[in-house]
Motif scaffolding. Structure first.
Motif, PDB file in Angstrom:
ATOM      1  N   UNK A 159      72.691  66.604  -3.010  1.00  0.00           N
ATOM      2  CA  UNK A 159      71.622  65.753  -2.492  1.00  0.00           C
ATOM      3  C   UNK A 159      72.224  64.480  -1.909  1.00  0.00           C
ATOM      4  N   UNK A 160      71.922  64.205  -0.647  1.00  0.00           N
ATOM      5  CA  UNK A 160      72.467  63.038   0.038  1.00  0.00           C
ATOM      6  C   UNK A 160      71.363  62.112   0.544  1.00  0.00           C
ATOM      7  N   UNK A 161      70.182  62.243  -0.042  1.00  0.00           N
ATOM      8  CA  UNK A 161      69.040  61.516   0.483  1.00  0.00           C
ATOM      9  C   UNK A 161      68.889  60.085   0.008  1.00  0.00           C
ATOM     10  N   UNK A 162      69.758  59.594  -0.848  1.00  0.00           N
ATOM     11  CA  UNK A 162      69.625  58.217  -1.333  1.00  0.00           C
ATOM     12  C   UNK A 162      69.933  58.139  -2.815  1.00  0.00           C
ATOM     13  N   UNK A 163      69.229  57.254  -3.526  1.00  0.00           N
ATOM     14  CA  UNK A 163      69.462  57.056  -4.951  1.00  0.00           C
ATOM     15  C   UNK A 163      69.236  58.353  -5.717  1.00  0.00           C
ATOM     16  N   UNK A 164      70.120  58.616  -6.675  1.00  0.00           N
ATOM     17  CA  UNK A 164      70.019  59.867  -7.427  1.00  0.00           C
ATOM     18  C   UNK A 164      70.818  59.760  -8.714  1.00  0.00           C
ATOM     19  N   UNK A 165      70.337  60.417  -9.756  1.00  0.00           N
ATOM     20  CA  UNK A 165      71.077  60.563 -10.999  1.00  0.00           C
ATOM     21  C   UNK A 165      71.649  61.975 -11.009  1.00  0.00           C
ATOM     22  N   UNK A 166      72.981  62.077 -10.951  1.00  0.00           N
ATOM     23  CA  UNK A 166      73.643  63.380 -10.968  1.00  0.00           C
ATOM     24  C   UNK A 166      74.046  63.710 -12.408  1.00  0.00           C
ATOM     25  N   UNK A 167      73.653  64.893 -12.877  1.00  0.00           N
ATOM     26  CA  UNK A 167      73.962  65.342 -14.234  1.00  0.00           C
ATOM     27  C   UNK A 167      75.052  66.409 -14.168  1.00  0.00           C
ATOM     28  N   UNK A 168      76.200  66.124 -14.766  1.00  0.00           N
ATOM     29  CA  UNK A 168      77.335  67.044 -14.728  1.00  0.00           C
ATOM     30  C   UNK A 168      77.736  67.477 -16.128  1.00  0.00           C
ATOM     31  N   UNK A 169      78.298  68.671 -16.226  1.00  0.00           N
ATOM     32  CA  UNK A 169      78.791  69.132 -17.536  1.00  0.00           C
ATOM     33  C   UNK A 169      80.129  68.478 -17.841  1.00  0.00           C
ATOM     34  N   UNK A 170      80.347  68.221 -19.133  1.00  0.00           N
ATOM     35  CA  UNK A 170      81.484  67.408 -19.585  1.00  0.00           C
ATOM     36  C   UNK A 170      82.521  68.303 -20.248  1.00  0.00           C
ATOM     37  N   UNK A 171      83.706  68.454 -19.609  1.00  0.00           N
ATOM     38  CA  UNK A 171      84.697  69.388 -20.102  1.00  0.00           C
ATOM     39  C   UNK A 171      86.043  68.760 -20.465  1.00  0.00           C
ATOM     40  N   UNK A 172      86.553  67.873 -19.599  1.00  0.00           N
ATOM     41  CA  UNK A 172      87.892  67.335 -19.832  1.00  0.00           C
ATOM     42  C   UNK A 172      88.113  66.112 -18.951  1.00  0.00           C
ATOM     43  N   UNK A 173      89.340  65.566 -18.997  1.00  0.00           N
ATOM     44  CA  UNK A 173      89.691  64.439 -18.129  1.00  0.00           C
ATOM     45  C   UNK A 173      89.569  64.800 -16.653  1.00  0.00           C
ATOM     46  N   UNK A 219      68.117  72.193  -7.292  1.00  0.00           N
ATOM     47  CA  UNK A 219      67.333  71.391  -6.339  1.00  0.00           C
ATOM     48  C   UNK A 219      67.017  70.053  -7.000  1.00  0.00           C
ATOM     49  N   UNK A 220      66.547  69.109  -6.235  1.00  0.00           N
ATOM     50  CA  UNK A 220      66.309  67.759  -6.754  1.00  0.00           C
ATOM     51  C   UNK A 220      64.999  67.722  -7.544  1.00  0.00           C
ATOM     52  N   UNK A 221      65.077  67.158  -8.734  1.00  0.00           N
ATOM     53  CA  UNK A 221      63.895  67.013  -9.576  1.00  0.00           C
ATOM     54  C   UNK A 221      63.415  65.563  -9.504  1.00  0.00           C
ATOM     55  N   UNK A 222      62.159  65.381  -9.117  1.00  0.00           N
ATOM     56  CA  UNK A 222      61.606  64.041  -8.952  1.00  0.00           C
ATOM     57  C   UNK A 222      60.637  63.733 -10.096  1.00  0.00           C
ATOM     58  N   UNK A 223      60.871  62.643 -10.819  1.00  0.00           N
ATOM     59  CA  UNK A 223      59.997  62.294 -11.953  1.00  0.00           C
ATOM     60  C   UNK A 223      58.527  62.181 -11.581  1.00  0.00           C
ATOM     61  N   UNK A 224      58.245  61.790 -10.355  1.00  0.00           N
ATOM     62  CA  UNK A 224      56.851  61.630  -9.929  1.00  0.00           C
ATOM     63  C   UNK A 224      56.088  62.951  -9.891  1.00  0.00           C
ATOM     64  N   UNK A 225      56.809  64.063  -9.953  1.00  0.00           N
ATOM     65  CA  UNK A 225      56.161  65.375  -9.929  1.00  0.00           C
ATOM     66  C   UNK A 225      55.725  65.839 -11.315  1.00  0.00           C
ATOM     67  N   UNK A 226      55.966  65.010 -12.341  1.00  0.00           N
ATOM     68  CA  UNK A 226      55.674  65.426 -13.721  1.00  0.00           C
ATOM     69  C   UNK A 226      54.686  64.468 -14.370  1.00  0.00           C
TER      70      UNK A 226
END
Length: 324
Positions: free
Chosen positions: A68-82, A214-221
């Motif tokens: 997603x390149x549309x602006x402000x976003x919180x990206x959630x990634x899995x945590x594995x190593x350095x 896909x992008x999840x928007x809090x306003x949709x919930x």
């Protein structure tokens, strides 16, 4: 047998950590990080691209969704190593500030100092947050000063090598929901194969598999619980896609038109100074290490040749193994 494998992997691991630790001056010297460029640039992406190239990493992209390149976003990634730090920066195209514990700064102060100058990292003290509203207000101010629009977090909270995800923590998801901040999930398989501090191993030529939601928007919930439940559902789906689906015919990740930034003049000068200082320190460290090595070898006397031969065989075998 496990002890033998670890002993064999140790030299290549230490070499990789050394390059990672000094990655800012190393890649600045060969100008993979364009630290003198006065025009638009993206130093975080340059740094991540250089390390991905150093490790000869190939990334395959499952599914149709892209970053997603549309602006402000919180990206959630899995945590594995350095390896998460540079691989996830690469996958998010240097568009997101890394959220990390202060301990990481003390482990990797060189590149972290550079990213602090670029306002591309948010360092926090691990532990219970007594006043969450005050923390969120501080985070609002910190992100408002950043040159990048996104924030990259690890919702599992801890690095894990398990084949299944750890339970997602709700803290930063509450922040996203309260700020109406779009969320995108990015799950990648194989990051710990590149570099792992838990197994003391490093490997070159690894192939990773990434899935973007896909992008999840809090306003949709209608409620936070509905928002969280859908994130958990999408997270599990992305995990299954990256970890369980066959990769035959899956295309490589394409990175075209990544955004670049006009850094403020003060930031440009600070980054220049930080980079030049790191180069000088690296030269001093390399010289001091060479002097110490020569002194140590001289002390060995007649044992010098067999010791050097054994060390060369050990290091050579470790480096060779890291490619297979």
């Amino acid at each position: 047998m496990s002890v033998i494998r670890k002993a064999l992997s140790l030299p290549s691991f230490l070499f990789s950590v050394f390059v990672f630790y000094w990655s800012l001056p190393f890649f600045a010297i060969i100008y993979r990080i364009r630290f003198i460029n006065v025009g638009k640039r993206n130093d975080m992406l340059d740094w991540a691209k250089a390390l991905v190239a150093f490790f000869h990493v190939t990334v395959l992209k499952q599914g149709e969704m892209t970053l997603y390149r549309g602006g402000r976003c919180l990206y959630l990634c899995n945590h594995r190593s350095w390896a998460d730090f540079f691989i996830d920066t690469y996958l998010t195209e240097g568009r997101a500030a890394l959220m990390s514990r202060w301990l990481v700064y003390f482990v990797f102060p060189v590149f972290c100092s550079s990213v602090i100058v670029l306002r591309g990292i948010v360092l926090f003290k691990r532990g219970h947050i007594a006043n969450k509203e005050a923390f969120n207000a501080w985070l609002d101010v910190t992100l408002g000063k950043s040159t990048v629009p996104g924030l990259l977090v690890y919702p599992e909270g801890h690095r894990s090598l398990k084949p299944t995800s750890l339970p997602l923590k709700r803290g930063m998801l509450h922040f996203a929901y309260s700020r109406k901040l779009p969320v995108q999930i990015i799950v990648t398989r194989g990051k710990e194969e590149v570099l792992s501090e838990k197994t003391l191993s490093a490997r070159w030529g690894r192939t990773l598999v990434v899935t973007f939601s896909h992008v999840l928007k809090p306003s949709d919930y209608d409620s936070f619980d509905a928002f969280f439940d859908d994130i958990q559902h999408k997270w599990d789906a992305c995990w299954k896609s990256s970890y369980d689906k066959p990769t035959a015919g899956v295309p490589e990740l394409s990175m075209k038109g990544a955004h670049e930034y006009d850094y403020p003049r003060s930031m440009w000068w600070l980054q220049l100074g930080m980079t030049l200082m790191s180069i000088v320190i690296l030269i001093g460290v390399m010289w001091g290490s060479w002097v110490a090595l020569r002194t140590g070898l001289a002390v060995l006397g007649a044992a010098q040749q067999p010791v050097v031969l054994c060390a060369a065989v050990w290091i050579g075998a470790s480096m060779l193994r890291a490619f297979f």
